[in-house]
Design a protein around this motif. Sequence first.
Motif, short mmCIF file in Angstrom:
data_model
loop_
_atom_site.label_atom_id
_atom_site.label_comp_id
_atom_site.label_asym_id
_atom_site.label_seq_id
_atom_site.Cartn_x
_atom_site.Cartn_y
_atom_site.Cartn_z
N ASN A 334 0.83 -1.20 0.00
CA ASN A 334 0.00 0.00 0.00
C ASN A 334 0.86 1.25 0.00
O ASN A 334 0.59 2.21 -0.72
N HIS A 335 1.92 1.21 0.81
CA HIS A 335 2.82 2.37 0.89
C HIS A 335 3.45 2.66 -0.48
O HIS A 335 3.39 3.78 -0.98
N ASP A 341 1.82 6.28 -7.21
CA ASP A 341 0.77 7.12 -7.81
C ASP A 341 1.15 8.60 -7.73
O ASP A 341 0.93 9.37 -8.66
N GLU A 342 1.75 8.99 -6.59
CA GLU A 342 2.12 10.40 -6.43
C GLU A 342 3.26 10.80 -7.38
O GLU A 342 3.24 11.89 -7.96
N ARG A 344 3.92 9.40 -10.25
CA ARG A 344 3.39 9.42 -11.63
C ARG A 344 2.57 10.68 -11.88
O ARG A 344 2.74 11.35 -12.89
N ALA A 345 1.70 11.00 -10.92
CA ALA A 345 0.85 12.19 -11.11
C ALA A 345 1.72 13.44 -11.18
O ALA A 345 1.52 14.31 -12.04
N GLY A 346 2.71 13.54 -10.28
CA GLY A 346 3.58 14.72 -10.25
C GLY A 346 4.35 14.88 -11.55
O GLY A 346 4.44 15.98 -12.12
N LEU A 347 4.88 13.78 -12.07
CA LEU A 347 5.65 13.85 -13.31
C LEU A 347 4.75 14.21 -14.49
O LEU A 347 5.16 14.97 -15.39
N ARG A 348 3.54 13.67 -14.49
CA ARG A 348 2.61 14.00 -15.59
C ARG A 348 2.31 15.50 -15.58
O ARG A 348 2.32 16.16 -16.64
N ILE A 366 6.52 0.99 -9.52
CA ILE A 366 7.42 1.13 -10.67
C ILE A 366 6.90 2.22 -11.59
O ILE A 366 5.69 2.30 -11.84
N PHE A 367 7.80 3.07 -12.07
CA PHE A 367 7.38 4.03 -13.09
C PHE A 367 8.53 4.35 -14.04
O PHE A 367 9.70 4.17 -13.70
N SER A 368 8.14 4.79 -15.23
CA SER A 368 9.13 5.19 -16.24
C SER A 368 8.65 6.46 -16.91
O SER A 368 7.46 6.61 -17.19
#
Length: 438
Positions: A334-335, A341-342, A344-348, A366-368
């Motif tokens: 969960n952490h 999510d934060e 990804r949203a910030g980078l978007r 994981i994000f890219s």
Amino acid sequence: MNPKPASDATESQRIVERARDVIPGGAQTGLRAQAYDTGDVAFERAKGATLTTVDDEQYTDYHLGFGPIILGHAHDSVDDAARRAIDGGVLYGAGTAPLEVEVAERLVETLPSVEQVNFCNSGSEATYHAIRLARAATGSEKILKFEGCYHGWHDYVDVSVYPPEEGLGEQYPESAGMLRSAVENTLVVPFNDSAAVEAVFREHGDDLAGVILEPVPHSVGCLLPDHDFLQHLRELTDDADVPLIFDEVITGFRHSPHGAQGEFGITPDLTCVAKALGNGYPVAAVGGREDLLSQAGGDNKSGVVISGTYSGNLPGLAAARETIDTIVEEDVQNHVTDLGDEYRAGLRDLLTDHGIEGRVVGHRSIFSLQFGVTGEPKNYEDVLGLDEGTFREFAAGMRERGHFFTPNPYKRHHLSFAHGEEQLEAYLDDADAVLATL
Ligand SMILES: Cc1ncc(COP(=O)(O)O)c(C=O)c1O
């Protein structure tokens, strides 16, 4: 011999120069050497979310050893468990150790497909064993895999992971020196393409030994599976009695203790886990249906040979037991999912603010960030057009500001339980500054 480093060279530069004399490319793998694209670097310590070089430079680590570190580097209780195991001797190599049973029971409990387990030390070994079990059970040789999925370095599977555009649709060997017959027996189709899978089953159904996939292909950042695609794969393989193999080397224990199979509700016949299973210790496993695994249980004359001197080594298993327990008890997923999510949203938002063409892909921890491409990628071809140069510039700018990830634009950032709001804020502030320079 390489030229001597300049007298004002950093300690990292000196070490990498020495390495280039005695280690091909100066690093253990070509992918590791890519770190040098943003400057030679030698690390010597890691704790929590921080990686420290021999020059005492500190970075927030988003590489996390290519993904195993899910709890944070040098996690106290995992390392204590491994130390206790070391005190009892690292390897017996005969009979059964209680720890083997304890970790096997945990895998059976957490991963829906797993009824029995064999341990090994790396993801490549696990996929190798899975394929041998599948070939033995079916008496067939051909394996179907998907473009953009990596399952390890061995000849059975190191095909069409990163083919160039002209190699799309081909069986593209990723390495020189591979056995031609192995490559020929490894069929390849695009991910998320049910029609292409059906065509393979029509043409080769009787010769197919197995279908192997990363249920969420992270070897190219992140391709999310269409649920219908996974469902269809399950139905086709069931109908043809061909083992379905989930390579959960990245997704298992990083995304969920129940793996992607638990998350998507599709139960494969064989499952490979490694990486986050041991928070960085070398431990891996192949598990699955009892009738498939038990082929390895007899004498080696009639059944499947699964072997390995270091398989089931005690520090690895102790680390795995403690990692699994911590993941489950402390609700780690969960952490890291919320944090992902934060990020990804910030980078978007930043891409939009700076008017930069690109996309942020990922799943859970994981994000890219992929420049020059838009839309949700469904398959490897959708990733091919990304702008590699801009990503390398971004990685270099971020490294200057204290954030480390591989400058390979097809790879990914990972988060751990040791990452939090402080790292998030610093990352987004610095990404804002770097994106402004691109
Ligand atoms: C999905 C997947 N499968 C298998 C492997 C091979 O694992 P190892 O490097 O431990 O041999 C990897 C490694 O990155 C992987 O990402």
